[in-house]
Write an enzyme that holds these catalytic residues in place. Structure first.
Site, PDB file in Angstrom:
ATOM      1  N   GLU A 141      37.322  27.103  79.291  1.00 24.42           N
ATOM      2  CA  GLU A 141      38.032  25.824  79.225  1.00 24.42           C
ATOM      3  C   GLU A 141      38.736  25.524  80.549  1.00 24.42           C
ATOM      4  O   GLU A 141      38.765  24.371  80.999  1.00 24.42           O
ATOM      5  CB  GLU A 141      39.044  25.850  78.086  1.00 24.42           C
ATOM      6  CG  GLU A 141      38.396  25.871  76.707  1.00 24.42           C
ATOM      7  CD  GLU A 141      39.378  26.095  75.576  1.00 24.42           C
ATOM      8  OE1 GLU A 141      39.010  25.835  74.427  1.00 24.42           O
ATOM      9  OE2 GLU A 141      40.521  26.527  75.858  1.00 24.42           O
ATOM     10  N   ASP A 184      40.425  22.108  77.346  1.00 22.53           N
ATOM     11  CA  ASP A 184      40.177  21.965  75.913  1.00 22.53           C
ATOM     12  C   ASP A 184      40.039  20.491  75.544  1.00 22.53           C
ATOM     13  O   ASP A 184      39.171  20.108  74.754  1.00 22.53           O
ATOM     14  CB  ASP A 184      41.319  22.619  75.142  1.00 22.53           C
ATOM     15  CG  ASP A 184      41.173  22.463  73.645  1.00 22.53           C
ATOM     16  OD1 ASP A 184      40.155  22.925  73.094  1.00 22.53           O
ATOM     17  OD2 ASP A 184      42.073  21.863  73.020  1.00 22.53           O
TER      18      ASP A 184
END
Length: 228
Positions: A121, A49
């Site tokens: 992610e 992320d």
């Protein structure tokens, strides 16, 4: 460790061959199947992320050298939100290689937006740990592609605008109803109708419920405010 033919094909889809293939396996391992000897992808998701955020912030600054922070922030949010990650994951058929527990498999885990976004992610983090930031940036920019250059339209929020339109006129908020879901699990197509209490409505399709709702809201706004 030698990857299966299926995972080698996935490497080709993302554009990176792992020198430490165990990183890719971990990135694709959901918590529902983890064990003390089989680590899940949650820690990689946390890192991915942040890597994605840095790449997108840099890309947006390079793409528009005059944009203000107020203009850049919604574009950034549109590119890094879970829905965007899940859309990219569907395009590379990430769901097909996810390692899931039986319960998740039975409940359609391979097509769940949250699982796909999280795994996307985690894959980004795996590339970063395997080959460094420059390679991770190249993979991300390759996968996100034209989204970066066309993000201005996605950054607008038609659902909020439609709700504000209703509030300004003392009307109830719009309602969104799913009419249909079609297509394969890794590339679904949702049909959504947006309705006002006054009878006005519009429908639209999209690769996620959120996208279809946004498009339906935009279409309804055009009906309600044709001169805007």
């Amino acid at each position: 460790m030698k990857l299966s033919a299926e995972l080698q094909a996935f490497e080709r889809r993302i554009g990176h061959q792992f020198s430490r293939p165990e990183l890719l396996v971990r990135a694709l391992t959901h918590g529902s199947i983890s064990s003390p000897t089989r680590l899940d992808n949650q820690r990689l998701e946390f890192l991915g992320d942040r890597v994605l955020g840095l790449v997108m912030a840099e890309a947006l600054l390079d793409d528009d050298k005059t944009a203000s922070e107020g203009q850049l922030a919604p574009r950034f949010n549109a590119l890094v939100r879970k829905e965007a990650c899940a859309e990219v994951a569907r395009e590379i058929d990430l769901g097909a290689v996810l390692k899931l527990g039986r319960s998740e498999m039975l409940t359609g885990g391979r097509r769940k937006q949250a699982l796909l976004g999280d795994a996307m992610e985690a894959v980004i983090a795996a590339v970063y740990k395997d080959a460094g930031f420059v390679t991770a940036r190249d993979v991300i920019l390759g996968l996100w592609g034209e989204r970066i250059r066309t993000v201005e339209a996605d950054a607008r929020d038609p659902k909020t605008a439609l709700q504000e339109w209703a509030q300004a006129r003392g009307e109830a908020p719009p309602k969104y109803t799913e009419l249909d879901r079609s297509g394969p699990d890794h590339a679904p197509v949702f049909t959504i109708v947006a309705r006002m209490d006054n009878g006005s409505e519009a429908r639209a399709t999209g690769g996620s419920k959120r996208l279809a709702e946004q498009r339906a809201a935009a279409a309804l706004l055009r009906k309600l405010e044709p001169n805007q």
